[in-house]
Write a protein that holds these residues in place. Structure first.
Motif, PDB file in Angstrom:
ATOM      1  N   GLN A  69      55.388  39.626  41.326  1.00  0.00           N
ATOM      2  CA  GLN A  69      54.154  39.450  40.553  1.00  0.00           C
ATOM      3  C   GLN A  69      52.957  39.816  41.429  1.00  0.00           C
ATOM      4  N   PHE A 123      49.446  39.681  41.413  1.00  0.00           N
ATOM      5  CA  PHE A 123      48.187  39.180  40.851  1.00  0.00           C
ATOM      6  C   PHE A 123      47.179  38.890  41.969  1.00  0.00           C
ATOM      7  N   SER A 124      47.532  37.961  42.889  1.00  0.00           N
ATOM      8  CA  SER A 124      46.569  37.460  43.880  1.00  0.00           C
ATOM      9  C   SER A 124      46.167  38.542  44.867  1.00  0.00           C
ATOM     10  N   GLY A 166      42.199  34.508  44.207  1.00  0.00           N
ATOM     11  CA  GLY A 166      43.366  33.652  43.997  1.00  0.00           C
ATOM     12  C   GLY A 166      43.072  32.764  42.802  1.00  0.00           C
ATOM     13  N   SER A 167      42.353  31.670  43.058  1.00  0.00           N
ATOM     14  CA  SER A 167      41.945  30.802  41.944  1.00  0.00           C
ATOM     15  C   SER A 167      41.064  31.581  40.976  1.00  0.00           C
ATOM     16  N   TRP A 210      50.176  37.571  49.066  1.00  0.00           N
ATOM     17  CA  TRP A 210      51.063  36.463  48.662  1.00  0.00           C
ATOM     18  C   TRP A 210      52.079  36.930  47.624  1.00  0.00           C
ATOM     19  N   SER A 255      55.335  37.210  46.409  1.00  0.00           N
ATOM     20  CA  SER A 255      56.668  36.681  46.712  1.00  0.00           C
ATOM     21  C   SER A 255      57.724  37.737  46.403  1.00  0.00           C
ATOM     22  N   MET A 259      59.130  35.128  52.674  1.00  0.00           N
ATOM     23  CA  MET A 259      59.222  35.317  51.221  1.00  0.00           C
ATOM     24  C   MET A 259      57.980  36.079  50.741  1.00  0.00           C
ATOM     25  N   LEU A 260      56.857  35.845  51.449  1.00  0.00           N
ATOM     26  CA  LEU A 260      55.566  36.387  51.011  1.00  0.00           C
ATOM     27  C   LEU A 260      55.300  37.756  51.628  1.00  0.00           C
ATOM     28  N   ILE A 288      49.905  24.865  45.419  1.00  0.00           N
ATOM     29  CA  ILE A 288      49.047  26.070  45.540  1.00  0.00           C
ATOM     30  C   ILE A 288      49.567  27.179  44.626  1.00  0.00           C
ATOM     31  N   ILE A 289      50.882  27.425  44.713  1.00  0.00           N
ATOM     32  CA  ILE A 289      51.489  28.519  43.943  1.00  0.00           C
ATOM     33  C   ILE A 289      51.232  28.301  42.441  1.00  0.00           C
ATOM     34  N   THR A 341      46.232  26.250  42.017  1.00  0.00           N
ATOM     35  CA  THR A 341      46.180  25.005  42.798  1.00  0.00           C
ATOM     36  C   THR A 341      46.012  23.770  41.894  1.00  0.00           C
ATOM     37  N   GLU A 373      43.649  21.699  41.943  1.00  0.00           N
ATOM     38  CA  GLU A 373      42.259  21.609  41.455  1.00  0.00           C
ATOM     39  C   GLU A 373      42.096  22.427  40.176  1.00  0.00           C
TER      40      GLU A 373
HETATM   41  C1  LIG Z   1      54.393  30.036  48.201  1.00  0.00           C
HETATM   42  C2  LIG Z   1      53.424  30.860  47.421  1.00  0.00           C
HETATM   43  C3  LIG Z   1      53.889  31.938  46.682  1.00  0.00           C
HETATM   44  C4  LIG Z   1      52.984  32.725  45.973  1.00  0.00           C
HETATM   45  N1  LIG Z   1      53.472  33.801  45.262  1.00  0.00           N
HETATM   46  C5  LIG Z   1      52.601  34.603  44.611  1.00  0.00           C
HETATM   47  C6  LIG Z   1      53.082  35.768  43.930  1.00  0.00           C
HETATM   48  O1  LIG Z   1      54.287  36.058  43.913  1.00  0.00           O
HETATM   49  N2  LIG Z   1      52.184  36.572  43.318  1.00  0.00           N
HETATM   50  C7  LIG Z   1      50.838  36.289  43.295  1.00  0.00           C
HETATM   51  O2  LIG Z   1      50.096  37.045  42.680  1.00  0.00           O
HETATM   52  N3  LIG Z   1      50.351  35.193  43.941  1.00  0.00           N
HETATM   53  C8  LIG Z   1      51.192  34.359  44.596  1.00  0.00           C
HETATM   54  N4  LIG Z   1      50.716  33.249  45.270  1.00  0.00           N
HETATM   55  C9  LIG Z   1      49.266  33.049  45.355  1.00  0.00           C
HETATM   56  C10 LIG Z   1      48.719  31.853  44.592  1.00  0.00           C
HETATM   57  O3  LIG Z   1      48.681  32.104  43.224  1.00  0.00           O
HETATM   58  C11 LIG Z   1      47.323  31.574  45.185  1.00  0.00           C
HETATM   59  O4  LIG Z   1      47.506  31.179  46.544  1.00  0.00           O
HETATM   60  C12 LIG Z   1      46.615  30.461  44.435  1.00  0.00           C
HETATM   61  O5  LIG Z   1      46.239  30.872  43.151  1.00  0.00           O
HETATM   62  C13 LIG Z   1      45.347  30.003  45.204  1.00  0.00           C
HETATM   63  O6  LIG Z   1      44.539  31.096  45.533  1.00  0.00           O
HETATM   64  P1  LIG Z   1      44.017  31.310  47.020  1.00  0.00           P
HETATM   65  O7  LIG Z   1      45.166  31.175  47.954  1.00  0.00           O
HETATM   66  O8  LIG Z   1      43.211  32.554  47.050  1.00  0.00           O
HETATM   67  O9  LIG Z   1      43.060  30.057  47.317  1.00  0.00           O
HETATM   68  P2  LIG Z   1      41.539  29.918  46.871  1.00  0.00           P
HETATM   69  O10 LIG Z   1      41.399  30.312  45.434  1.00  0.00           O
HETATM   70  O11 LIG Z   1      40.676  30.587  47.857  1.00  0.00           O
HETATM   71  O12 LIG Z   1      41.336  28.350  46.960  1.00  0.00           O
HETATM   72  C14 LIG Z   1      41.043  27.672  48.188  1.00  0.00           C
HETATM   73  C15 LIG Z   1      40.771  26.212  47.865  1.00  0.00           C
HETATM   74  O13 LIG Z   1      39.586  26.110  47.037  1.00  0.00           O
HETATM   75  C16 LIG Z   1      39.894  25.408  45.831  1.00  0.00           C
HETATM   76  N5  LIG Z   1      39.175  26.002  44.707  1.00  0.00           N
HETATM   77  C17 LIG Z   1      39.023  27.316  44.448  1.00  0.00           C
HETATM   78  N6  LIG Z   1      38.338  27.487  43.296  1.00  0.00           N
HETATM   79  C18 LIG Z   1      38.072  26.246  42.812  1.00  0.00           C
HETATM   80  C19 LIG Z   1      37.416  25.763  41.650  1.00  0.00           C
HETATM   81  N7  LIG Z   1      36.896  26.590  40.738  1.00  0.00           N
HETATM   82  N8  LIG Z   1      37.330  24.414  41.480  1.00  0.00           N
HETATM   83  C20 LIG Z   1      37.875  23.564  42.394  1.00  0.00           C
HETATM   84  N9  LIG Z   1      38.500  23.960  43.516  1.00  0.00           N
HETATM   85  C21 LIG Z   1      38.604  25.287  43.720  1.00  0.00           C
HETATM   86  C22 LIG Z   1      41.387  25.591  45.637  1.00  0.00           C
HETATM   87  O14 LIG Z   1      41.931  24.550  44.843  1.00  0.00           O
HETATM   88  C23 LIG Z   1      41.900  25.550  47.072  1.00  0.00           C
HETATM   89  O15 LIG Z   1      42.037  24.216  47.496  1.00  0.00           O
HETATM   90  C24 LIG Z   1      51.589  32.432  45.970  1.00  0.00           C
HETATM   91  C25 LIG Z   1      51.130  31.325  46.724  1.00  0.00           C
HETATM   92  C26 LIG Z   1      52.035  30.560  47.439  1.00  0.00           C
HETATM   93  C27 LIG Z   1      51.509  29.393  48.233  1.00  0.00           C
END
Ligand SMILES: Cc1cc2nc3c(=O)[nH]c(=O)nc-3n(C[C@H](O)[C@H](O)[C@H](O)COP(=O)(O)OP(=O)(O)OC[C@H]3O[C@@H](n4cnc5c(N)ncnc54)[C@H](O)[C@@H]3O)c2cc1C
Length: 386
Positions: free
Chosen positions: A129, A131-132, A137-138, A162, A164, A213-214, A365-366, A369, A371
């Motif tokens: 997938q 996406f990120s 991410g969020s 990220w 996977s 994995m990532l 997180i995956i 998150t 939040e």
């Molecule tokens: C093990 C693992 C596997 C993954 N596999 C995939 C994959 O296969 N494909 C893929 O596309 N992605 C994958 N991801 C990515 C995952 O979807 C993102 O890590 C996740 O959406 C968070 O985005 P970020 O890491 O950019 O953190 P950020 O979005 O930068 O967030 C950082 C912190 O800020 C907080 N935050 C951010 N925005 C807000 C808000 N609006 N309100 C409150 N708090 C907020 C978050 O909760 C977090 O605590 C994977 C992640 C992990 C950990």
């Protein structure tokens, strides 16, 4: 809501257990924490398991028979996930079945369905997938990977993070920018593309427990035929959000949770448990019942032909946080031996305690998150302002 354990569910559990008993070694303690977190030495075993499930039409039993399923209901699919989790089964087809299949069924063209669904159900095709991104991410709608239309193809340039299993995947489901941020549907489109396409580079990302994995995935002038776009141009955000709600309603942790709970109970029966540990185990049992009901609510919506919304967020939020609490109890019960990894013969539960402590943090997180799940529940569930 209908939480009945149907006779079909009981019967399919027998079929699944037979395949698992055949495919997994005696005393199997799993590979990584997540089913798709598979150590290289277990890849062949994971492939063989998928092939055996495919031969028994058990990769995706709820899919229509013409696509390689058994034409059963989401309840039997839930039973499959619960059994796989219980057996700590590695699963290369996690993204293929749980994310890609449902979106192709819902929004794909007839040609896309005919091409991709049987390939997953019958041949266990592995998908990832995309996406990120480093800055998205969020806030996924701010992603920058661009797909620019030129005649019959899109030219893709950008960088995903990220991702996977990208290093083992044959196909990717990709979210890319095709329009302006403020355009209808936020200017995003959803594509499918083979990982063998020229211009794709995959680089490993090694996690805190030294596992791979990532990945990062780079796109340099990658061509995607226009017919490999899912649905309409610039409507990808709508499709992606429904895909994410599928991912969040996933039932795998239910089986894995009850397995760890049972294993901890067995350990305490052998060595005794303190009063606080016994109380904690009782609380985890309650958590498991709640998590299962929340997940079954999602299943029940699927079964009624509805798309889950905040219900998936509730199930995902609750189970991922409950697993972390279970990890703390597991460590208290197993003491310092629980901190040893699978590589040390003295570890407890094959190193699963330390996995539950370290890797279970990724569960919050995956797929969005905690939040973000709380925001979905409060805005889309409770109607609170943003
Ligand atoms: C093990 C693992 C596997 C993954 N596999 C995939 C994959 O296969 N494909 C893929 O596309 N992605 C994958 N991801 C990515 C995952 O979807 C993102 O890590 C996740 O959406 C968070 O985005 P970020 O890491 O950019 O953190 P950020 O979005 O930068 O967030 C950082 C912190 O800020 C907080 N935050 C951010 N925005 C807000 C808000 N609006 N309100 C409150 N708090 C907020 C978050 O909760 C977090 O605590 C994977 C992640 C992990 C950990």
């Amino acid at each position: 809501m209908d939480f009945a354990q149907t006779p079909e569910m009981e019967s399919i559990r027998g079929d699944i257990r037979a395949v698992l008993a055949d495919a997994l070694p005696v005393g199997w303690q799993g590979s990584g924490f997540l089913p798709m977190d598979i150590r290289p030495e277990h890849r062949e075993l994971a492939q063989a398991l998928d092939q055996k499930l495919a031969a028994a039409r058990l990769i995706a039993p709820a899919w229509p028979t013409e696509y390689g399923g058994r034409g059963l209901t989401p309840y039997e699919q839930f039973a499959l996930y619960e059994e796989l989790g219980n057996a700590l089964a590695p699963r290369l087809t996690t993204i293929s079945v749980d994310l890609v299949g449902p979106v192709v069924i819902l929004y794909g063209s007839d040609e896309q369905r005919a091409k991709h669904l049987p390939a997953i159900a019958n041949d266990a095709t592995v998908w990832c997938q995309g996406f990120s991104e480093p800055e998205a991410g969020s806030d996924l709608t701010s992603l920058r990977t661009k797909a620019v239309r030129k005649g019959d193809v899109y030219i893709v340039n950008g960088h995903k993070l990220w991702t996977s299993m990208a290093h083992w995947s044959e196909w990717m489901i990709l979210l890319a920018r095709t329009g302006d941020d403020d355009s209808r549907g936020r200017g995003l489109s959803l594509f499918v593309l083979p990982m063998s396409a020229p211009g794709i580079t995959v680089r490993p990302v090694i996690d805190a427990s030294s596992e791979h994995m990532l990945n990062e995935v780079y796109f340099e002038d990658v061509e995607i035929p226009a017919e490999d776009r899912i649905g309409e141009e610039n409507s990808g955000w709508k499709y992606a959000t429904s895909l994410l709600q599928y991912e969040r309603g996933d039932a795998l942790l239910i089986g894995q949770f009850s397995r760890m709970l049972r294993d901890l109970e067995a350990l305490t029966r052998e060595s005794g448990a303190s009063e606080p540990e016994r109380r904690a185990l009782a609380q985890h049992q309650i958590d498991w019942e709640i998590g299962k009901l929340l997940t079954l609510r999602v299943v029940s919506l699927h079964a009624g032909g509805q798309l889950p919304d905040r219900e998936s967020s509730q199930a995902k939020l609750f189970m991922s946080e409950a697993f972390q609490r279970l990890g703390m109890t597991a460590q208290a019960i197993t003491g310092e031996f629980g901190n040893l990894t699978h590589e040390d013969g003295r570890s407890r539960l094959g190193g699963r305690v330390v996995q539950a402590l370290v890797n279970a943090t990724t569960g919050t997180i995956i797929a969005g998150t905690s939040e973000i799940q709380r925001t979905i529940i409060s805005t889309r569930g409770l109607g609170l302002p943003r």
